[in-house]
Design a protein around this motif. Structure first.
Motif, PDB file in Angstrom:
ATOM      1  N   LEU A 158       0.809  -1.293   0.152  1.00 54.78           N
ATOM      2  CA  LEU A 158      -0.134   0.078  -0.060  1.00 54.78           C
ATOM      3  C   LEU A 158       0.792   1.220   0.049  1.00 54.78           C
ATOM      4  O   LEU A 158       0.616   2.354  -0.648  1.00 54.78           O
ATOM      5  CB  LEU A 158      -0.849  -0.085   1.396  1.00 54.78           C
ATOM      6  CG  LEU A 158      -1.741   1.112   1.436  1.00 54.78           C
ATOM      7  CD1 LEU A 158      -2.821   1.238   0.233  1.00 54.78           C
ATOM      8  CD2 LEU A 158      -2.546   1.069   2.633  1.00 54.78           C
ATOM      9  N   ALA A 159       2.197   1.150   0.523  1.00 60.32           N
ATOM     10  CA  ALA A 159       3.028   2.282   0.722  1.00 60.32           C
ATOM     11  C   ALA A 159       3.329   2.880  -0.625  1.00 60.32           C
ATOM     12  O   ALA A 159       3.604   4.122  -0.907  1.00 60.32           O
ATOM     13  CB  ALA A 159       3.968   1.966   1.562  1.00 60.32           C
ATOM     14  N   GLU A 160       3.264   2.087  -1.638  1.00 63.37           N
ATOM     15  CA  GLU A 160       3.710   2.423  -3.139  1.00 63.37           C
ATOM     16  C   GLU A 160       2.765   3.370  -3.731  1.00 63.37           C
ATOM     17  O   GLU A 160       3.209   4.126  -4.838  1.00 63.37           O
ATOM     18  CB  GLU A 160       3.918   1.166  -3.786  1.00 63.37           C
ATOM     19  CG  GLU A 160       4.766   0.180  -3.800  1.00 63.37           C
ATOM     20  CD  GLU A 160       6.170   0.778  -3.847  1.00 63.37           C
ATOM     21  OE1 GLU A 160       6.500   1.686  -4.414  1.00 63.37           O
ATOM     22  OE2 GLU A 160       7.143   0.059  -3.388  1.00 63.37           O
ATOM     23  N   PHE A 161       1.584   3.444  -2.892  1.00 65.43           N
ATOM     24  CA  PHE A 161       0.501   4.371  -3.508  1.00 65.43           C
ATOM     25  C   PHE A 161       0.325   5.542  -2.878  1.00 65.43           C
ATOM     26  O   PHE A 161      -0.421   6.297  -3.097  1.00 65.43           O
ATOM     27  CB  PHE A 161      -0.885   3.643  -3.651  1.00 65.43           C
ATOM     28  CG  PHE A 161      -0.970   2.419  -4.378  1.00 65.43           C
ATOM     29  CD1 PHE A 161      -1.084   2.612  -5.971  1.00 65.43           C
ATOM     30  CD2 PHE A 161      -0.801   1.178  -3.961  1.00 65.43           C
ATOM     31  CE1 PHE A 161      -1.095   1.499  -6.482  1.00 65.43           C
ATOM     32  CE2 PHE A 161      -0.599   0.149  -4.757  1.00 65.43           C
ATOM     33  CZ  PHE A 161      -1.077   0.167  -5.987  1.00 65.43           C
ATOM     34  N   ARG A 162       1.036   5.816  -1.631  1.00 62.74           N
ATOM     35  CA  ARG A 162       1.251   6.782  -0.977  1.00 62.74           C
ATOM     36  C   ARG A 162       2.398   7.893  -1.323  1.00 62.74           C
ATOM     37  O   ARG A 162       3.029   7.656  -1.975  1.00 62.74           O
ATOM     38  CB  ARG A 162       1.125   6.423   0.625  1.00 62.74           C
ATOM     39  CG  ARG A 162      -0.279   5.914   1.051  1.00 62.74           C
ATOM     40  CD  ARG A 162      -0.301   5.580   2.535  1.00 62.74           C
ATOM     41  NE  ARG A 162      -1.521   5.332   3.026  1.00 62.74           N
ATOM     42  CZ  ARG A 162      -1.892   4.611   3.876  1.00 62.74           C
ATOM     43  NH1 ARG A 162      -0.853   3.936   4.728  1.00 62.74           N
ATOM     44  NH2 ARG A 162      -3.029   4.535   4.446  1.00 62.74           N
ATOM     45  N   GLU A 163       2.245   9.116  -0.669  1.00 57.57           N
ATOM     46  CA  GLU A 163       3.228   9.936  -0.961  1.00 57.57           C
ATOM     47  C   GLU A 163       4.717   9.564  -0.662  1.00 57.57           C
ATOM     48  O   GLU A 163       4.727   8.906   0.039  1.00 57.57           O
ATOM     49  CB  GLU A 163       3.044  11.264  -0.097  1.00 57.57           C
ATOM     50  CG  GLU A 163       3.934  12.551  -0.615  1.00 57.57           C
ATOM     51  CD  GLU A 163       3.745  13.775   0.287  1.00 57.57           C
ATOM     52  OE1 GLU A 163       4.367  14.759   0.204  1.00 57.57           O
ATOM     53  OE2 GLU A 163       2.741  13.887   0.960  1.00 57.57           O
ATOM     54  N   GLY A 221       5.841   7.040  -2.620  1.00 60.16           N
ATOM     55  CA  GLY A 221       5.717   5.746  -3.101  1.00 60.16           C
ATOM     56  C   GLY A 221       6.096   5.724  -4.908  1.00 60.16           C
ATOM     57  O   GLY A 221       6.187   7.029  -5.294  1.00 60.16           O
ATOM     58  N   ASN A 252       2.594   6.809  -9.116  1.00 63.95           N
ATOM     59  CA  ASN A 252       1.892   7.977  -9.437  1.00 63.95           C
ATOM     60  C   ASN A 252       1.202   8.368 -10.467  1.00 63.95           C
ATOM     61  O   ASN A 252       1.316   7.322 -11.535  1.00 63.95           O
ATOM     62  CB  ASN A 252       2.617   9.111  -8.639  1.00 63.95           C
ATOM     63  CG  ASN A 252       3.845   9.296  -9.547  1.00 63.95           C
ATOM     64  OD1 ASN A 252       3.959   9.335 -10.611  1.00 63.95           O
ATOM     65  ND2 ASN A 252       5.067   9.038  -8.789  1.00 63.95           N
ATOM     66  N   VAL A 272      -6.735   7.057  -1.741  1.00 59.68           N
ATOM     67  CA  VAL A 272      -6.492   6.182  -0.822  1.00 59.68           C
ATOM     68  C   VAL A 272      -6.709   6.597   0.677  1.00 59.68           C
ATOM     69  O   VAL A 272      -6.315   7.718   0.901  1.00 59.68           O
ATOM     70  CB  VAL A 272      -4.903   5.758  -1.062  1.00 59.68           C
ATOM     71  CG1 VAL A 272      -4.621   4.510   0.130  1.00 59.68           C
ATOM     72  CG2 VAL A 272      -4.756   5.063  -2.372  1.00 59.68           C
ATOM     73  N   ASP A 273      -7.319   5.846   1.226  1.00 56.66           N
ATOM     74  CA  ASP A 273      -7.953   6.036   2.566  1.00 56.66           C
ATOM     75  C   ASP A 273      -6.642   6.271   3.525  1.00 56.66           C
ATOM     76  O   ASP A 273      -6.009   5.356   3.539  1.00 56.66           O
ATOM     77  CB  ASP A 273      -8.815   5.000   3.207  1.00 56.66           C
ATOM     78  CG  ASP A 273      -9.484   5.433   4.469  1.00 56.66           C
ATOM     79  OD1 ASP A 273      -8.879   6.235   5.215  1.00 56.66           O
ATOM     80  OD2 ASP A 273     -10.405   4.658   4.903  1.00 56.66           O
ATOM     81  N   PRO A 274      -6.297   7.364   4.158  1.00 57.26           N
ATOM     82  CA  PRO A 274      -4.964   7.625   4.942  1.00 57.26           C
ATOM     83  C   PRO A 274      -5.116   6.883   6.219  1.00 57.26           C
ATOM     84  O   PRO A 274      -4.051   6.721   6.836  1.00 57.26           O
ATOM     85  CB  PRO A 274      -4.960   9.008   5.105  1.00 57.26           C
ATOM     86  CG  PRO A 274      -6.478   9.670   5.063  1.00 57.26           C
ATOM     87  CD  PRO A 274      -7.007   8.580   4.139  1.00 57.26           C
ATOM     88  N   ALA A 277      -0.322   0.890   7.079  1.00 58.34           N
ATOM     89  CA  ALA A 277       0.929   1.262   6.087  1.00 58.34           C
ATOM     90  C   ALA A 277       1.333   0.121   5.666  1.00 58.34           C
ATOM     91  O   ALA A 277       1.979   0.031   4.627  1.00 58.34           O
ATOM     92  CB  ALA A 277       1.496   2.306   6.794  1.00 58.34           C
TER      93      ALA A 277
END
Length: 213
Positions: A85-90, A92, A95, A107-109, A113
């Motif tokens: 999931l971390a790959e889709f967050r800031e 990651g 993008n 993505v729901d924060p 993680a």
């Protein structure tokens, strides 16, 4: 976002030159409805939980038959995979600049993680053509029907395409795929590539919502 509303919305917008596009990719709206169902309506006088749940979830009487995907757009290979999931967050690696013609849903924060997002890779030498077609369909999500042993794709409001039949091994992988979706509120992805080493021609991060929401 609901089939029953399409004609009403189209008529309402006809005088303001706005074109209504049928889609289930209404993430902000659906998240708002989810929040009200969870935090607002239960506090109202006369709220009945049993009535609220009555329209949720698929019916065991569902006999809908997915449409066959056009032969020119069928992938040669399919694989169930997962990504952190971390790959889709800031910060990651995934993008909007490297998903081809695809799109990323919010993505729901609050999701953990260390979770993994389940997904499907579609491998085909016609990756660009398939990705371009998907980009115009308002792809909403992918579903494994373990009883019918099928992998299907949902698009616009109520269209469903048959992607593949599942053998015993794929059915077990499909069960993991569906469990992973449930654990992350419907979050999953699809990547369309020429081969395993190629960059995606199209990558979609998707989220499916409960039926009847």
């Amino acid at each position: 976002f609901r089939g029953a509303m399409f004609n009403m919305i189209t008529i309402a917008l006809s005088e303001v030159e706005v074109v209504a596009k049928p889609s289930r990719r209404t993430f902000a709206l659906t998240s708002w409805i989810e929040e009200r169902n969870r935090d607002v309506y239960p506090k109202m006088e006369g709220y009945r939980p049993a009535m609220a749940r009555a329209g949720m979830g698929p019916s065991f009487l569902d006999i809908s038959i997915p449409q066959r995907l056009p032969d020119a757009l069928r992938g040669e290979k399919y694989a169930f995979v997962s990504l952190p999931l971390a790959e889709f967050r800031e910060g990651g690696s995934i993008n909007s600049s490297n998903v081809g013609v695809g799109r990323l849903c919010p993505v729901d924060p609050t999701l953990p993680a260390d979770a993994f997002v389940q997904g499907i890779v579609m491998l085909t030498p016609r990756a660009k053509a398939l990705s371009s077609w998907l980009a115009g369909t308002e792809v909403a999500g992918f579903t494994c029907d373990l009883r019918k042993r099928t992998l299907a794709m949902d698009t616009d409001i109520d269209t469903k395409y048959l992607i593949a039949k599942l053998n015993d091994v794929q059915r077990a992988e499909g069960a993991v795929f569906e469990e992973g979706k449930d654990n992350l509120g419907g979050l999953h992805f699809v990547s369309v590539q020429v081969d395993e080493d190629d960059d995606p021609a199209g990558f979609w991060l998707l989220r499916t919502f409960p039926d009847g929401l």
